[in-house]
Design a protein around this motif. Structure first.
Motif, PDB file in Angstrom:
ATOM      1  N   ILE A 104       0.802  -1.221   0.000  1.00 34.31           N
ATOM      2  CA  ILE A 104       0.000   0.000   0.000  1.00 34.31           C
ATOM      3  C   ILE A 104       0.841   1.280   0.000  1.00 34.31           C
ATOM      4  CG2 ILE A 104      -1.786   1.274   1.248  1.00 34.31           C
ATOM      5  CD1 ILE A 104      -2.711  -1.364  -0.083  1.00 34.31           C
TER       6      ILE A 104
ATOM      7  N   PRO B  30       3.982   0.653  -4.726  1.00 33.98           N
ATOM      8  CA  PRO B  30       3.805   1.975  -5.334  1.00 33.98           C
ATOM      9  C   PRO B  30       5.130   2.677  -5.616  1.00 33.98           C
ATOM     10  CG  PRO B  30       3.166   2.001  -3.021  1.00 33.98           C
ATOM     11  CD  PRO B  30       3.354   0.566  -3.395  1.00 33.98           C
TER      12      PRO B  30
ATOM     13  N   LEU C 143      -3.449  -0.282  -6.509  1.00 36.80           N
ATOM     14  CA  LEU C 143      -3.346  -0.619  -5.090  1.00 36.80           C
ATOM     15  C   LEU C 143      -4.679  -1.174  -4.572  1.00 36.80           C
ATOM     16  CD1 LEU C 143      -1.197   2.323  -3.675  1.00 36.80           C
ATOM     17  CD2 LEU C 143      -0.461   0.155  -4.683  1.00 36.80           C
TER      18      LEU C 143
ATOM     19  N   GLU D 113      -5.113  -4.850  -2.938  1.00 39.80           N
ATOM     20  CA  GLU D 113      -5.733  -5.053  -1.626  1.00 39.80           C
ATOM     21  C   GLU D 113      -6.866  -6.073  -1.732  1.00 39.80           C
ATOM     22  OE1 GLU D 113      -7.704  -2.687   2.172  1.00 39.80           O
ATOM     23  OE2 GLU D 113      -7.471  -1.631   0.263  1.00 39.80           O
TER      24      GLU D 113
END
Length: 486
Positions: A46, A51, A93, A97
């Motif tokens: 996350i 990222p 993201l 998840e």
């Protein structure tokens, strides 16, 4: 029949906790629950590795047009669309998840979107008001970035906040010299931000091989990063009055949002909301659109009831564990960054697997923290495994095989980029004690070199390997004469 609600209760939905939970549930038949008070996937997925790596990719495209022209392509320079990239990044993201949540559900793990604390050695209390008992409790809550103890430090952002910026600043000051500081310096520089970096030490990337980190620092400067060593920040404030006359540009009003785990301080969330005046240890005063603190991370172990039930907490706030990840309370284990051992995602996953083997498969498995390969995603990247030259020669006599050169691709384009290939070899055993690579895609190269080093390969094993030509990495198997001995 068990007298507990669950065989295992995992606190923390990052990579290590999720792996331990789903493997224990799906492969050993354990009844497992997991609680996470933020987003599933943790720091890596996350607000860390994933990222960040996507931002590394994005930042590398800025030079491609210029390089392509050197190879005969007619290509125009373009502008970077941060809002467009950020929207796609957030969607990715969200997807990841969802994958983590689905993995847990498919494994039969019961999940709670709540904060968990320990009431006793076998009882977990949730912020939802529920309480559950478990035969074993695994704490995998990770860590968080910290700000220095400095007045107005809340005016600066931390690494978690980078991904939430509405707009990119025109100028930024990065405080720190570790891999997070250096990676974001390269990323933001590649995206067109004017980057200044202060580090109090004599050279960036402390703890890594001196020759390798020196080349990274040189490359960062060559690419336009204003790197100041032996320099720190002593004062900072909102730019106003005479402060606004300082040297650096002011301009964008880049607001940071979503400060994970860090409630806003007085005056609300001030971080990143306007130009900041700073004074450095060398007496200089400047104004930057934004200040980023990359000055370390602390474990997420506070206010969880750990010390109260007898779990030992270390100097940095880490949970103290033995080689099997067991705490001083036999039913409580901990893995990952919250233990502050080797703070890397694959290590947390390995620790989670070793925990399952030890507790649920009846195969006591200590965690192997030796010879772990790692990569720093600067530009160029650094890949490393084993001992640095400095650490190795402090232990035994060594030979150093090293070469630095301009690789074919960038040399043809008349770019100054250099790469480094280095082997640290024991004079006595002939084993390769360390391998250090500074080059594009060094992370990919060190993964393979790491296998050889982990297996105990000797320099002669490398020498017997036929080179793949023409490549940068062929130098690892063609260096015949040591540059020096120590």
């Amino acid at each position: 029949m068990s007298s507990f609600d669950y065989d295992l209760f995992v606190i923390g939905g990052g990579s290590g906790g999720v792996r331990a939970a789903r493997v224990a549930a799906s492969e050993t038949g354990a009844k497992v629950a997991l609680a996470e008070d933020d987003r599933y996937g943790g720091t890596c997925v996350i607000r860390g590795c994933v990222p960040k790596k996507l931002m590394v990719f994005a930042s590398g495209y800025g030079v491609l047009a210029d390089e392509a022209r050197a190879y005969g392509w007619e290509m125009q320079d373009g502008a970077f669309d941060w809002p467009g990239f950020r929207g796609k990044l957030n969607a990715e993201l969200d997807r990841l998840e969802g994958v983590y949540r689905k993995l847990l559900a498919n494994a039969g793990v019961t999940t709670f979107d709540a904060r968990a604390v320990l009431k006793d050695a076998h009882t977990v209390a949730l912020s939802s008001g529920e309480e559950f008992t478990a035969k074993h409790i695994l704490v995998a809550t990770g860590g968080h970035p910290v700000r220095p103890d400095l007045p107005n430090a809340d005016l600066g952002i931390v690494s978690d906040d980078i991904f939430h910026l509405e707009t990119l600043p025109k100028s930024i000051l990065i405080i720190g010299g570790g891999y997070i500081a250096c990676e974001f310096a390269c990323i933001l520089n590649g995206l067109g931000v004017e980057v200044t970096q202060y580090y109090r030490g004599a050279q960036i990337l402390r703890g890594f091989d001196d020759e390798a980190r020196g080349l990274v620092a040189e490359a960062m400067r060559e690419k336009g990063i204003d790197l100041h060593l032996g320099t720190n920040i002593v004062e900072m404030d909102r730019a106003a009055g005479d402060h606004s006359l300082s040297a650096a540009g002011t301009g964008s009003d880049a607001a940071a949002g979503g400060l994970h785990g860090h409630p806003a301080k007085a005056e609300g969330n001030r971080a990143g909301s306007g130009p900041v005046w700073v004074k450095s240890t060398n007496g200089g005063e400047r104004v930057f659109d934004m200040v980023l603190f990359a000055t370390g991370r602390d474990p997420n172990a506070r206010d969880m009831g750990l010390a109260e039930i007898g779990v030992e907490i270390g100097r940095r706030g880490e949970i103290v564990v033995d080689e099997y990840s067991q705490t001083a309370v036999p039913s409580v284990y901990a893995i990952g960054d919250v233990t502050n051992r080797v703070n890397l995602t694959p290590v947390a996953i390995r620790e989670g697997m070793a925990f399952v083997d030890t507790v649920f498969r009846g195969k006591p498995t200590p965690v192997d923290h030796e010879l772990i390969a790692s990569a720093i995603f600067t530009q160029p990247e650094m890949g490393t495994v084993g001992l640095s030259e400095e650490d190795a020669r402090a232990l035994e006599p060594v030979e150093i095989y090293c070469t630095s050169f301009r690789p074919m691709q960038s040399a043809f384009a008349d770019r100054p980029d250099r790469v480094l290939m280095k082997l640290v070899v024991s004079q006595a055993s002939r084993k390769v004690l360390g391998c250090h690579i500074v080059a594009p895609n060094a992370g990919e190269l060190i993964q393979l070199a790491g296998i050889a080093v982990k297996m105990g390969a000797t320099k002669e094993d490398f020498d017997r390997t036929v080179a793949v030509h023409p490549t940068m990495s062929e130098e690892l198997v063609t260096m015949r004469t040591p540059m020096r001995t120590a």
